[in-house]
Scaffold this active site. Structure first.
Site, PDB file in Angstrom:
ATOM      1  N   GLU A   1      59.484  44.576  78.356  1.00 18.80           N
ATOM      2  CA  GLU A   1      60.084  45.882  78.651  1.00 18.80           C
ATOM      3  C   GLU A   1      61.005  45.882  79.869  1.00 18.80           C
ATOM      4  O   GLU A   1      62.056  46.556  79.854  1.00 18.80           O
ATOM      5  CB  GLU A   1      58.982  46.946  78.816  1.00 18.80           C
ATOM      6  CG  GLU A   1      58.367  47.426  77.519  1.00 18.80           C
ATOM      7  CD  GLU A   1      57.200  46.570  77.043  1.00 18.80           C
ATOM      8  OE1 GLU A   1      56.469  47.004  76.154  1.00 18.80           O
ATOM      9  OE2 GLU A   1      57.043  45.451  77.583  1.00 18.80           O
TER      10      GLU A   1
ATOM     11  N   GLU B   1      51.094  45.404  72.570  1.00 19.50           N
ATOM     12  CA  GLU B   1      50.149  46.433  73.001  1.00 19.50           C
ATOM     13  C   GLU B   1      49.248  46.887  71.854  1.00 19.50           C
ATOM     14  O   GLU B   1      48.080  47.213  72.067  1.00 19.50           O
ATOM     15  CB  GLU B   1      50.908  47.606  73.621  1.00 19.50           C
ATOM     16  CG  GLU B   1      51.538  47.233  74.966  1.00 19.50           C
ATOM     17  CD  GLU B   1      52.391  48.329  75.555  1.00 19.50           C
ATOM     18  OE1 GLU B   1      52.078  48.792  76.659  1.00 19.50           O
ATOM     19  OE2 GLU B   1      53.377  48.720  74.909  1.00 19.50           O
TER      20      GLU B   1
END
Length: 260
Positions: free
Chosen positions: A131, A111
């Site tokens: 995740e 990210e």
């Protein structure tokens, strides 16, 4: 200022930010996030710094993302308003950032790279949003930046499987700009930075802002109608660079950009 978990170096108008927790693959905890917030604030405010390069210490990892062991051990996780790494929610930075991804870029690490404008990847780099493997979700922009970068189907192919993507596949998918040999990664990122620094910093900031804000407009017509109202574009029109560029062209010389 002195930092404990990052390094900040300046090379002319280029600032190099190094995530400096190699013992945990540059995973980030709350103190690191706030150090990065301070460093990016200083970069944004410094008129003599035009381009940023973000990389990781060591040769194993760019960043493994959130330091889950620190969080699970009672350290918690608090973020500055600018988001993960002081960057993922920093929507007003018009200076360009280059991610020099030197290894693993997982979860929040990926990210961070997606929050940069260009991605230069070592041949050893790997990318993923894993995740869901630990019951989480990529909420620091990954779920939204990745589809915008490579399209919905390709992005969902990564998001819904958590699979790892090599640097070469990242280049083919479109979120990597160039793949470099591991020993040449920083020099390649600096080459891109040098190319940007040949241009008017004011023009670069106005162009970056117009691209991102334009993508949020509902139509091409609306984007083009709005672009002259954006702050960086207004600053360009009032700048010394706006005068210097045409003057240097007419005088057949290299422009002397001021960045203001």
């Amino acid at each position: 200022m002195a930092y404990e978990f990052i390094r900040v170096d300046r090379d002319g108008p280029v600032t190099i930010f190094t995530l400096n927790r190699p013992e945990v693959m540059n995973a980030l905890h709350s103190p690191a996030h706030f150090e990065l917030d301070e460093a990016f604030n200083a970069f944004a405010a410094d008129p003599d710094q035009w381009v940023g390069v973000v990389t990781g210490a060591g040769d194993r990892a760019f960043s493994a993302g959130n330091d889950l062991k620190h969080q699970a051990g009672g350290g918690g996780m608090t973020l500055p308003p600018s988001g993960f790494a002081g960057l993922t929610s920093r929507f007003d930075l018009t200076k360009p950032l280059i991610a020099a991804v030197n290894g693993v870029a997982m979860g929040g690490g990926f990210e961070i790279a997606l929050a940069c404008d260009l991605v230069i990847a070592s041949e050893t780099a790997t990318f993923a949003l894993p995740e869901p493997r630990v019951g989480l979700a990529a909420l620091a922009g990954g779920l939204h930046r990745l589809p915008r970068a490579i399209g919905q189907k390709q992005a969902l192919g990564m998001i819904l499987t958590g699979r790892r993507v090599t640097a070469q596949e990242g280049l083919a998918l479109g979120f990597v700009n160039e793949v470099a040999a591991p020993g040449a990664l920083i020099s390649v990122a600096q080459r891109w930075a040098a190319q940007i620094c040949e241009l008017s910093p004011m023009s670069i900031r106005a162009s970056k802002e117009a691209v991102y804000k334009g993508l949020d407009e509902p139509t091409l017509e609306a984007a083009m109608a709005a672009q002259n109202r954006y702050p960086a574009m207004a600053a360009l029109f009032k700048s010394a660079d706006f005068v210097e560029g045409p003057l240097a062209f007419a005088q057949k010389r290299a422009p002397a950009w001021k960045g203001r």
